[in-house]
Design a protein around this motif. Structure first.
Motif, PDB file in Angstrom:
ATOM      1  N   TRP A   1      48.307 -14.275  35.162  1.00 29.58           N
ATOM      2  CA  TRP A   1      47.505 -13.218  35.767  1.00 29.58           C
ATOM      3  C   TRP A   1      47.830 -11.884  35.103  1.00 29.58           C
ATOM      4  O   TRP A   1      48.978 -11.635  34.714  1.00 29.58           O
ATOM      5  CB  TRP A   1      47.805 -13.071  37.264  1.00 29.58           C
ATOM      6  N   ILE A   2      46.842 -11.012  34.971  1.00 29.62           N
ATOM      7  CA  ILE A   2      47.066  -9.611  34.600  1.00 29.62           C
ATOM      8  C   ILE A   2      46.263  -8.745  35.567  1.00 29.62           C
ATOM      9  O   ILE A   2      45.033  -8.662  35.451  1.00 29.62           O
ATOM     10  CB  ILE A   2      46.630  -9.302  33.156  1.00 29.62           C
ATOM     11  N   PRO A   3      46.919  -8.116  36.538  1.00 32.61           N
ATOM     12  CA  PRO A   3      46.195  -7.223  37.454  1.00 32.61           C
ATOM     13  C   PRO A   3      46.101  -5.807  36.893  1.00 32.61           C
ATOM     14  O   PRO A   3      47.023  -5.330  36.220  1.00 32.61           O
ATOM     15  CB  PRO A   3      47.053  -7.255  38.725  1.00 32.61           C
ATOM     16  N   TYR A   4      44.986  -5.169  37.160  1.00 31.16           N
ATOM     17  CA  TYR A   4      44.741  -3.794  36.717  1.00 31.16           C
ATOM     18  C   TYR A   4      44.495  -2.895  37.925  1.00 31.16           C
ATOM     19  O   TYR A   4      43.854  -3.305  38.900  1.00 31.16           O
ATOM     20  CB  TYR A   4      43.500  -3.716  35.829  1.00 31.16           C
ATOM     21  N   ALA A   5      44.958  -1.668  37.836  1.00 28.95           N
ATOM     22  CA  ALA A   5      44.588  -0.624  38.782  1.00 28.95           C
ATOM     23  C   ALA A   5      43.402   0.134  38.206  1.00 28.95           C
ATOM     24  O   ALA A   5      43.372   0.439  37.011  1.00 28.95           O
ATOM     25  CB  ALA A   5      45.747   0.332  39.025  1.00 28.95           C
ATOM     26  N   ALA A   6      42.417   0.417  39.051  1.00 25.25           N
ATOM     27  CA  ALA A   6      41.241   1.173  38.637  1.00 25.25           C
ATOM     28  C   ALA A   6      41.461   2.642  38.980  1.00 25.25           C
ATOM     29  O   ALA A   6      41.657   2.989  40.150  1.00 25.25           O
ATOM     30  CB  ALA A   6      40.001   0.639  39.332  1.00 25.25           C
ATOM     31  N   ILE A   7      41.431   3.491  37.951  1.00 28.19           N
ATOM     32  CA  ILE A   7      41.727   4.914  38.114  1.00 28.19           C
ATOM     33  C   ILE A   7      40.440   5.719  37.923  1.00 28.19           C
ATOM     34  O   ILE A   7      39.791   5.629  36.879  1.00 28.19           O
ATOM     35  CB  ILE A   7      42.770   5.385  37.078  1.00 28.19           C
ATOM     36  N   VAL A   8      40.091   6.519  38.927  1.00 32.63           N
ATOM     37  CA  VAL A   8      38.918   7.391  38.867  1.00 32.63           C
ATOM     38  C   VAL A   8      39.382   8.816  39.137  1.00 32.63           C
ATOM     39  O   VAL A   8      39.995   9.084  40.180  1.00 32.63           O
ATOM     40  CB  VAL A   8      37.850   6.966  39.891  1.00 32.63           C
TER      41      VAL A   8
ATOM     42  N   GLY B   1      41.439   1.174  43.443  1.00 37.46           N
ATOM     43  CA  GLY B   1      41.255  -0.257  43.653  1.00 37.46           C
ATOM     44  C   GLY B   1      41.967  -1.050  42.580  1.00 37.46           C
ATOM     45  O   GLY B   1      42.629  -0.486  41.702  1.00 37.46           O
ATOM     46  N   PHE B   2      41.846  -2.360  42.655  1.00 38.11           N
ATOM     47  CA  PHE B   2      42.476  -3.215  41.657  1.00 38.11           C
ATOM     48  C   PHE B   2      41.667  -4.489  41.463  1.00 38.11           C
ATOM     49  O   PHE B   2      40.913  -4.916  42.343  1.00 38.11           O
ATOM     50  CB  PHE B   2      43.936  -3.528  42.017  1.00 38.11           C
ATOM     51  N   ALA B   3      41.802  -5.065  40.277  1.00 35.62           N
ATOM     52  CA  ALA B   3      41.149  -6.318  39.911  1.00 35.62           C
ATOM     53  C   ALA B   3      42.023  -6.997  38.871  1.00 35.62           C
ATOM     54  O   ALA B   3      42.836  -6.344  38.212  1.00 35.62           O
ATOM     55  CB  ALA B   3      39.750  -6.062  39.359  1.00 35.62           C
ATOM     56  N   SER B   4      41.848  -8.303  38.710  1.00 39.17           N
ATOM     57  CA  SER B   4      42.780  -9.058  37.871  1.00 39.17           C
ATOM     58  C   SER B   4      42.076 -10.044  36.946  1.00 39.17           C
ATOM     59  O   SER B   4      41.000 -10.566  37.265  1.00 39.17           O
ATOM     60  CB  SER B   4      43.758  -9.856  38.752  1.00 39.17           C
ATOM     61  N   TYR B   5      42.715 -10.287  35.810  1.00 37.50           N
ATOM     62  CA  TYR B   5      42.447 -11.503  35.052  1.00 37.50           C
ATOM     63  C   TYR B   5      43.297 -12.592  35.678  1.00 37.50           C
ATOM     64  O   TYR B   5      44.501 -12.406  35.892  1.00 37.50           O
ATOM     65  CB  TYR B   5      42.844 -11.339  33.585  1.00 37.50           C
TER      66      TYR B   5
END
Length: 230
Positions: A86-93, A99-103
């Motif tokens: 897994w590789i989770p990402y934080a979404a920065i605005v 928020g966050f989403a992952s491979y």
């Protein structure tokens, strides 16, 4: 149709394809959002502020949440960092994690990868940034040389199913009693996008994300569905 020397139908040859690399975990930068590999220490407090007052329904189809306090929330972030594939990402605005989403289930040898564990805070839901974040993840996948990207969700999760179709994924079927969570059964709906489809889908995303497609208040002129339908 390809036929082998025994007269049997077989899949077409792979040609010059070779296994892509494991995603390197680099930041993915778009016009409205930046994705950074999730770091609970740096992103956790901001994500908690964005999500702490989110409706309990935000977590209905997730394996975790809702949370009583920050420690419990941070524990969930640590949990999605644990799997090696897994590789989770934080979404920065605007310098704020929303928020966050992952491979997930990254399988370079098969050229397959999944996007999931997507959690957007109320300020990010139904925004250009939420769509662009998923575009950035898809674009990175196919740019690396993956053949297939998957999207899976609870079969009863109508918004997730609608999002998969809006983004250009194809429904493949539902796996009955595929798993269980929070004490209840989950039938899992499977969707996919493959590398042959990506060039056309990418053009639709590119046209939709263009600044020319948004007015001075950030409202879209034409929807992504309209772009895809062309």
């Amino acid at each position: 149709m390809t036929v082998n020397e025994h007269g049997q139908p077989v899949g077409p040859p792979l040609g010059v394809w070779s296994a892509p690399p494991f995603p390197p975990g680099a930041a993915l930068v778009g016009r409205t959002v930046r994705l950074e590999v999730l770091d609970p220490q740096s992103h956790g407090p901001g994500l908690w502020e964005a999500l702490r007052d989110a409706p309990a329904s935000t977590w209905t189809y997730m394996s975790f949440g809702p949370f009583h306090d920050y420690d419990e929330f941070e524990g969930a972030l640590q949990g999605i960092l644990a799997p090696a594939d897994w590789i989770p990402y934080a979404a920065i605005v605007d310098d704020t994690p929303l928020g966050f989403a992952s491979y997930l289930r990254i399988e370079p040898h098969a050229g397959s990868i999944e996007i999931g564990s997507i959690t957007w805070s109320p300020p990010m839901q139904k925004t250009t940034a939420s769509t662009e974040a998923l575009f950035l993840m898809l674009d990175h996948v196919f740019d690396l040389g993956y053949r297939r990207c998957e999207w899976k969700c609870d079969d009863l999760n109508g918004p997730s199913r609608a999002t998969a179709l809006r983004l250009g994924f194809t429904y493949e079927g539902t796996f009955r009693k595929a798993t269980h969570y929070k004490g209840r059964n989950r039938d899992t709906a499977w969707y996919s996008m493959v590398d042959d489809e990506w060039p056309d889908v990418r053009r639709s995303f590119h046209d939709w994300l263009s600044e020319a497609n948004f007015d001075e208040k950030g409202r879209q002129m034409r929807s992504l569905r309209e772009m895809m339908a062309r």
